[in-house]
Design an enzyme around this catalytic site. Structure first.
Site, PDB file in Angstrom:
ATOM      1  N   HIS A   1       0.837  -1.205   0.000  1.00 23.94           N
ATOM      2  CA  HIS A   1       0.000   0.000   0.000  1.00 23.94           C
ATOM      3  C   HIS A   1       0.872   1.256   0.000  1.00 23.94           C
ATOM      4  O   HIS A   1       0.675   2.178  -0.816  1.00 23.94           O
ATOM      5  CB  HIS A   1      -0.901  -0.034   1.233  1.00 23.94           C
ATOM      6  CG  HIS A   1      -1.749   1.174   1.421  1.00 23.94           C
ATOM      7  ND1 HIS A   1      -3.073   1.226   1.069  1.00 23.94           N
ATOM      8  CD2 HIS A   1      -1.462   2.411   1.947  1.00 23.94           C
ATOM      9  CE1 HIS A   1      -3.564   2.415   1.350  1.00 23.94           C
ATOM     10  NE2 HIS A   1      -2.604   3.156   1.901  1.00 23.94           N
ATOM     11  N   GLU A   2       1.844   1.291   0.901  1.00 20.83           N
ATOM     12  CA  GLU A   2       2.705   2.468   0.997  1.00 20.83           C
ATOM     13  C   GLU A   2       3.594   2.618  -0.240  1.00 20.83           C
ATOM     14  O   GLU A   2       3.912   3.741  -0.643  1.00 20.83           O
ATOM     15  CB  GLU A   2       3.570   2.381   2.260  1.00 20.83           C
ATOM     16  CG  GLU A   2       2.790   2.385   3.565  1.00 20.83           C
ATOM     17  CD  GLU A   2       1.943   3.643   3.748  1.00 20.83           C
ATOM     18  OE1 GLU A   2       2.305   4.695   3.169  1.00 20.83           O
ATOM     19  OE2 GLU A   2       0.929   3.565   4.450  1.00 20.83           O
TER      20      GLU A   2
ATOM     21  N   HIS B   1       1.832   4.721  -2.769  1.00 17.87           N
ATOM     22  CA  HIS B   1       1.980   6.164  -2.523  1.00 17.87           C
ATOM     23  C   HIS B   1       3.369   6.634  -2.962  1.00 17.87           C
ATOM     24  O   HIS B   1       3.502   7.675  -3.626  1.00 17.87           O
ATOM     25  CB  HIS B   1       1.802   6.453  -1.022  1.00 17.87           C
ATOM     26  CG  HIS B   1       0.408   6.254  -0.516  1.00 17.87           C
ATOM     27  ND1 HIS B   1      -0.701   6.775  -1.127  1.00 17.87           N
ATOM     28  CD2 HIS B   1      -0.049   5.577   0.586  1.00 17.87           C
ATOM     29  CE1 HIS B   1      -1.780   6.450  -0.437  1.00 17.87           C
ATOM     30  NE2 HIS B   1      -1.413   5.715   0.605  1.00 17.87           N
TER      31      HIS B   1
END
Length: 443
Positions: free
Chosen positions: A19-20, A23
């Site tokens: 997920h990170e 980003h």
């Protein structure tokens, strides 16, 4: 316990890192300076700074991770440095950076499901047990031995596939067309009317309540324990039990229940052995278990469930993976909506204890089950982060939509109120999740 914690850490930690990374990757594409990408939280144990000035760190608490971007340029910073600040980006780039995390979780689920589809999995065939009288399945005319071929015109590959499609309908209720092949081979189409189900955890399986259960073949003696009642009665490994006390034994679970309830009582078992039908008289030995008397035969019973290998080519694997990810995400959103409306039990909200428990269970079952579970949690994480709640990615996206409509960012006072409200909602949800977790654990 250690195995469960390890399975949980690997599952949740890898999903948060992925997920990170979403980003991080989109932020770099948009020219935003990333100050730190940390594996874990807390005190930094190891670090390395790359040529872009990003610190890659391993922190003391190895569960998840985070990306820290430069929000605002320091006073007097050169124009090039100021242009790399997150808050200096146009709203479209900020939306892309925030959206990337949840999207990467959904893409990961697609990749995992694609891999499972390509590798192939062994799954039970969608052959039905006799539905109980009065259930929706019985009213629709479904019968023992019917094999599900399609649901609403979509081909069904296995029991797993059929169960998922029917649960999707059952979550809200409705009519569904089920094409089945009878044991004779004749194909029939049945209309199944399913009432909505509140999906309360700990209750009866919602599909079983509707009369839809996987058929269980006749029980087989897998092994005979030395000195047990089964050995004394003459039972042998490979015996297929076809009747107990004159009643057909079509379900291993039901036979086990009957034996447990027959402590000290003589039973007559009809078994198929080398093509011949043999009658065996046996008396289950009475034993105390948890203060209750149950019967034991001293044999291990099993059943040979017909199975099918489900696998697809690359194109179809990818297509089915994307469809399954979308269907699961949409199902999750519908369930959340029904919870808000009071149509579905709030006991369905699960927290870290339940997630860890299922991570351990699926890891023990095998790599296929564990990967499928990671894909499911990845979808849940993506959907959760897209909810328009301040403190989550969806809350930031909501602020950016307000900015587009207003032509300027929301006032700081609005943002402050939203942050406090979002924090309150998240704390309440976490409290509910932990309450449900420990309720399941102790009951």
């Amino acid at each position: 316990m250690l195995f469960t914690l390890l399975a949980f850490a690997i599952a949740l930690g890898s999903l948060i890192i992925f997920h990170e990374f979403g980003h991080y990757w989109v932020a770099r594409l948009c020219g935003v300076r990333v100050l730190r990408f940390s594996l874990g939280f807390g005190r930094v144990v190891l670090r390395r700074i790359d040529k872009h000035g990003t610190e890659w760190a391993i922190s003391a608490l190895p569960l998840g991770g985070y990306v820290k971007m430069q929000d605002d340029a320091p006073p007097g910073a050169p124009a090039a440095e100021a242009a790399g600040a997150f808050n200096a980006q146009p709203v479209g780039k900020r939306i892309a950076i925030v959206l990337a995390g949840p999207v990467f979780n959904l893409l990961l689920a697609v990749l995992l499901y694609t891999g499972l589809n390509l590798a192939g999995t062994e799954e039970p065939q969608a052959i039905l047990a006799q539905p109980a009288a009065g259930t929706p399945a019985a009213q629709a005319g479904l019968a023992q031995g019917d094999r599900i071929l399609s649901i609403d015109g979509q081909e069904v590959a296995s029991w797993t596939d059929a169960r998922w499609r029917l649960l999707d309908v059952l979550s809200t209720g409705g009519r569904v067309r089920v094409e089945v092949a009878a044991p004779s081979g004749a194909a029939h189409e049945r209309e199944l009317v399913l009432p909505p189900n509140d999906m309360a955890p700990g209750g009866e399986d919602p599909l079983a309540a509707a009369g839809i259960r996987l058929a269980q073949p006749r029980p087989v003696v897998r092994s005979v324990i030395e000195g047990g009642e089964g050995q004394a009665a003459g039972l042998r490994q490979g015996d297929r039990i076809v009747a107990a006390d004159g009643q057909p034994a079509t379900d291993t679970g039901e036979l086990v229940r009957l034996i447990r309830e027959s402590a000290g009582r003589h039973m007559s078992l009809s078994v198929q052995r080398e093509g011949a039908l043999v009658t065996v008289g046996v008396t289950p030995r009475a034993e105390k278990v948890d203060g209750r008397e149950i019967g034991r035969l001293g044999v291990q019973l099993g059943a040979d469930i017909p199975r099918v290998t489900v696998s697809y080519g690359l194109g179809e694997s990818l297509q089915r993976a994307a469809a399954r990810t979308w269907d699961t995400a949409w199902f999750s959103l519908r369930m959340m909506g029904r919870m808000v409306l009071g149509e579905v039990s709030w006991r369905n909200v699960s927290g870290p204890v339940t997630i860890a428990d299922y991570a351990g269970q699926t890891a023990r079952i095998g790599i296929v089950a564990y990967i499928a579970y990671i894909a499911l949690i990845s979808i849940s994480l993506g959907v959760l982060n897209l909810l328009p709640i301040p403190m989550l990615d969806g809350g930031h996206l909501l602020y950016y939509l307000v900015e587009i409509v207003r032509g300027s960012p929301p006032p700081e006072r609005w943002i402050g109120i939203g942050q406090r409200a979002g924090l309150g909602i998240l704390v309440a949800l976490m409290g509910l999740a932990l309450f449900n977790d420990f309720t399941r654990l102790f009951t």
